[in-house]
Design a protein around this motif. Structure first.
Motif, PDB file in Angstrom:
ATOM      1  N   LYS A   1       0.841  -1.211   0.000  1.00  0.00           N
ATOM      2  CA  LYS A   1       0.000   0.000   0.000  1.00  0.00           C
ATOM      3  C   LYS A   1       0.876   1.262   0.000  1.00  0.00           C
ATOM      4  CE  LYS A   1      -3.791   2.096   2.601  1.00  0.00           C
ATOM      5  NZ  LYS A   1      -4.733   1.878   3.703  1.00  0.00           N
ATOM      6  N   ARG A   2       1.900   1.274   0.849  1.00  0.00           N
ATOM      7  CA  ARG A   2       2.811   2.433   0.894  1.00  0.00           C
ATOM      8  C   ARG A   2       3.590   2.565  -0.407  1.00  0.00           C
ATOM      9  NH1 ARG A   2       4.156   1.084   6.514  1.00  0.00           N
ATOM     10  NH2 ARG A   2       6.022   0.132   5.706  1.00  0.00           N
ATOM     11  N   LEU A   3       3.988   1.436  -0.973  1.00  0.00           N
ATOM     12  CA  LEU A   3       4.710   1.431  -2.243  1.00  0.00           C
ATOM     13  C   LEU A   3       3.836   2.043  -3.348  1.00  0.00           C
ATOM     14  CD1 LEU A   3       7.146   0.357  -4.026  1.00  0.00           C
ATOM     15  CD2 LEU A   3       5.666  -1.612  -4.434  1.00  0.00           C
ATOM     16  N   VAL A   4       2.576   1.627  -3.411  1.00  0.00           N
ATOM     17  CA  VAL A   4       1.636   2.151  -4.412  1.00  0.00           C
ATOM     18  C   VAL A   4       1.466   3.659  -4.227  1.00  0.00           C
ATOM     19  CG1 VAL A   4      -0.815   2.156  -5.064  1.00  0.00           C
ATOM     20  CG2 VAL A   4       0.412  -0.011  -4.833  1.00  0.00           C
ATOM     21  N   ASP A   5       1.279   4.098  -2.995  1.00  0.00           N
ATOM     22  CA  ASP A   5       1.113   5.530  -2.700  1.00  0.00           C
ATOM     23  C   ASP A   5       2.315   6.327  -3.213  1.00  0.00           C
ATOM     24  OD1 ASP A   5      -0.170   7.836  -1.399  1.00  0.00           O
ATOM     25  OD2 ASP A   5       1.392   7.636   0.135  1.00  0.00           O
ATOM     26  N   LYS A   6       3.507   5.858  -2.899  1.00  0.00           N
ATOM     27  CA  LYS A   6       4.736   6.552  -3.305  1.00  0.00           C
ATOM     28  C   LYS A   6       4.896   6.565  -4.828  1.00  0.00           C
ATOM     29  CE  LYS A   6       9.698   6.559  -2.468  1.00  0.00           C
ATOM     30  NZ  LYS A   6      10.822   5.888  -1.834  1.00  0.00           N
ATOM     31  N   MET A   7       4.660   5.419  -5.462  1.00  0.00           N
ATOM     32  CA  MET A   7       4.829   5.315  -6.921  1.00  0.00           C
ATOM     33  C   MET A   7       3.846   6.219  -7.662  1.00  0.00           C
ATOM     34  SD  MET A   7       5.443   1.294  -7.741  1.00  0.00           S
ATOM     35  CE  MET A   7       5.569   1.599  -9.502  1.00  0.00           C
ATOM     36  N   LEU A   8       2.599   6.207  -7.243  1.00  0.00           N
ATOM     37  CA  LEU A   8       1.580   6.989  -7.949  1.00  0.00           C
ATOM     38  C   LEU A   8       1.856   8.491  -7.859  1.00  0.00           C
ATOM     39  CD1 LEU A   8      -1.661   5.014  -7.007  1.00  0.00           C
ATOM     40  CD2 LEU A   8      -0.392   4.972  -9.173  1.00  0.00           C
ATOM     41  N   ARG A   9       2.365   8.941  -6.727  1.00  0.00           N
ATOM     42  CA  ARG A   9       2.670  10.371  -6.560  1.00  0.00           C
ATOM     43  C   ARG A   9       3.798  10.824  -7.495  1.00  0.00           C
ATOM     44  NH1 ARG A   9       0.520  12.650  -1.775  1.00  0.00           N
ATOM     45  NH2 ARG A   9      -0.550  11.074  -0.541  1.00  0.00           N
ATOM     46  N   GLN A  10       4.676   9.897  -7.887  1.00  0.00           N
ATOM     47  CA  GLN A  10       5.831  10.244  -8.710  1.00  0.00           C
ATOM     48  C   GLN A  10       5.564  10.160 -10.211  1.00  0.00           C
ATOM     49  OE1 GLN A  10       8.738   7.484  -7.216  1.00  0.00           O
ATOM     50  NE2 GLN A  10       9.214   8.752  -5.420  1.00  0.00           N
ATOM     51  N   ARG A  11       4.432   9.574 -10.589  1.00  0.00           N
ATOM     52  CA  ARG A  11       4.158   9.375 -12.030  1.00  0.00           C
ATOM     53  C   ARG A  11       3.468  10.595 -12.631  1.00  0.00           C
ATOM     54  NH1 ARG A  11       4.470   4.076 -14.180  1.00  0.00           N
ATOM     55  NH2 ARG A  11       3.141   4.884 -15.831  1.00  0.00           N
ATOM     56  N   ASP A  12       3.973  11.037 -13.778  1.00  0.00           N
ATOM     57  CA  ASP A  12       3.387  12.196 -14.465  1.00  0.00           C
ATOM     58  C   ASP A  12       2.020  11.911 -15.074  1.00  0.00           C
ATOM     59  OD1 ASP A  12       5.542  13.832 -13.885  1.00  0.00           O
ATOM     60  OD2 ASP A  12       6.614  13.320 -15.743  1.00  0.00           O
ATOM     61  N   ASP A  13       1.749  10.638 -15.385  1.00  0.00           N
ATOM     62  CA  ASP A  13       0.474  10.318 -16.030  1.00  0.00           C
ATOM     63  C   ASP A  13      -0.677  10.149 -15.027  1.00  0.00           C
ATOM     64  OD1 ASP A  13       1.614   8.010 -15.004  1.00  0.00           O
ATOM     65  OD2 ASP A  13       1.007   6.730 -16.681  1.00  0.00           O
ATOM     66  N   VAL A  14      -0.384  10.249 -13.728  1.00  0.00           N
ATOM     67  CA  VAL A  14      -1.427  10.121 -12.699  1.00  0.00           C
ATOM     68  C   VAL A  14      -1.948  11.515 -12.321  1.00  0.00           C
ATOM     69  CG1 VAL A  14      -1.904   9.402 -10.317  1.00  0.00           C
ATOM     70  CG2 VAL A  14      -0.491   7.973 -11.800  1.00  0.00           C
ATOM     71  N   VAL A  15      -3.256  11.708 -12.532  1.00  0.00           N
ATOM     72  CA  VAL A  15      -3.913  12.977 -12.187  1.00  0.00           C
ATOM     73  C   VAL A  15      -4.310  12.966 -10.717  1.00  0.00           C
ATOM     74  CG1 VAL A  15      -5.980  14.388 -12.589  1.00  0.00           C
ATOM     75  CG2 VAL A  15      -4.766  13.349 -14.521  1.00  0.00           C
ATOM     76  N   ALA A  16      -4.909  11.856 -10.278  1.00  0.00           N
ATOM     77  CA  ALA A  16      -5.387  11.741  -8.902  1.00  0.00           C
ATOM     78  C   ALA A  16      -5.524  10.262  -8.552  1.00  0.00           C
ATOM     79  CB  ALA A  16      -6.735  12.433  -8.754  1.00  0.00           C
ATOM     80  N   PHE A  17      -5.530   9.977  -7.244  1.00  0.00           N
ATOM     81  CA  PHE A  17      -5.871   8.636  -6.785  1.00  0.00           C
ATOM     82  C   PHE A  17      -6.464   8.738  -5.394  1.00  0.00           C
ATOM     83  CE2 PHE A  17      -1.388   9.064  -5.596  1.00  0.00           C
ATOM     84  CZ  PHE A  17      -1.368   8.619  -4.283  1.00  0.00           C
ATOM     85  N   ALA A  18      -7.275   7.738  -5.053  1.00  0.00           N
ATOM     86  CA  ALA A  18      -7.931   7.711  -3.746  1.00  0.00           C
ATOM     87  C   ALA A  18      -8.295   6.286  -3.409  1.00  0.00           C
ATOM     88  CB  ALA A  18      -9.193   8.575  -3.775  1.00  0.00           C
ATOM     89  N   SER A  19      -8.413   6.013  -2.120  1.00  0.00           N
ATOM     90  CA  SER A  19      -8.880   4.697  -1.700  1.00  0.00           C
ATOM     91  C   SER A  19     -10.261   4.466  -2.294  1.00  0.00           C
ATOM     92  CB  SER A  19      -8.946   4.620  -0.173  1.00  0.00           C
ATOM     93  OG  SER A  19      -7.642   4.608   0.364  1.00  0.00           O
ATOM     94  N   ALA A  20     -10.506   3.222  -2.664  1.00  0.00           N
ATOM     95  CA  ALA A  20     -11.775   2.864  -3.302  1.00  0.00           C
ATOM     96  C   ALA A  20     -12.921   2.916  -2.295  1.00  0.00           C
ATOM     97  CB  ALA A  20     -11.652   1.467  -3.902  1.00  0.00           C
TER      98      ALA A  20
END
Length: 185
Positions: A148-167
């Motif tokens: 979960k922490r890995l996903v959070d960190k990776m998504l914040r660093q990607r330019d193609d990610v606009v937003a993310f949130a827990s489902a």
């Protein structure tokens, strides 16, 4: 006539005599003892009690199922430059999930490669909303939710990610993340 030396010196004996002749016999007034107040009863918080009773009634008729309320840290992120309502809409489930990947049973290194490959492919396919099922980290013990922490960190660093949130709870709750990808140019 009695001597009334305690009266004001402006009242002469003649004035006193005229007063007693007009009024009649006078007797000295003795002040009565003041009435003792009965102790007041403690105030009753009636409105508070009514409010508390209403809260209990509202909880019993509440439309939210307490079993659906998740315990755990929610993921939430919105890239700078995007309107806050984008994240609100994502959290509400306004975007349909077009693909998903389950990261359960993966090590951190395997999960990192799987997420990178999955997001690159989703972006290439022009997908707008995907779901990453990372789990809640219940078996991670003291280390906490590693994937979960890995996903959070990776998504914040990607330019193609606009937003993310827990489902939402029916989509996996805090064990999954909905990811909004930037449109392919």
């Amino acid at each position: 006539m009695r001597n009334r030396s305690h009266l004001s010196p402006l009242v002469t004996d003649e004035d006193r005599a005229l007063f007693e002749e007009a009024i009649g016999p006078v007797r000295r007034h003795t002040a009565a003892e003041p009435l003792r107040e009965k102790p007041r009863p403690a105030p009753e918080p009636r409105q508070f009690e009514l409010d508390e009773a209403r809260v209990l009634d509202e909880l019993m008729t509440m439309h939210i199922d307490p079993a659906e309320i998740e315990v755990g840290e929610e993921l939430s992120y919105l890239r700078d430059g995007y309107r806050p309502d984008v994240l609100k809409r994502l959290k509400r489930g306004s975007f349909s999930v077009q693909d998903e990947i389950d990261l359960h049973q993966m090590t951190a290194d395997v999960a990192r490669m799987a997420v990178s490959g999955f997001l690159a492919e989703a972006h290439q396919r022009g997908l707008h909303c995907v779901k990453l099922i990372h789990g809640k980290g219940l078996r991670s013990r003291a280390a906490g939710p590693v994937i979960k922490r890995l996903v959070d960190k990776m998504l914040r660093q990607r330019d193609d990610v606009v937003a993310f949130a827990s489902a939402r709870s029916e989509q996996g709750g805090t064990g999954a993340a909905l990811v909004l990808l930037r449109h392919k140019r």
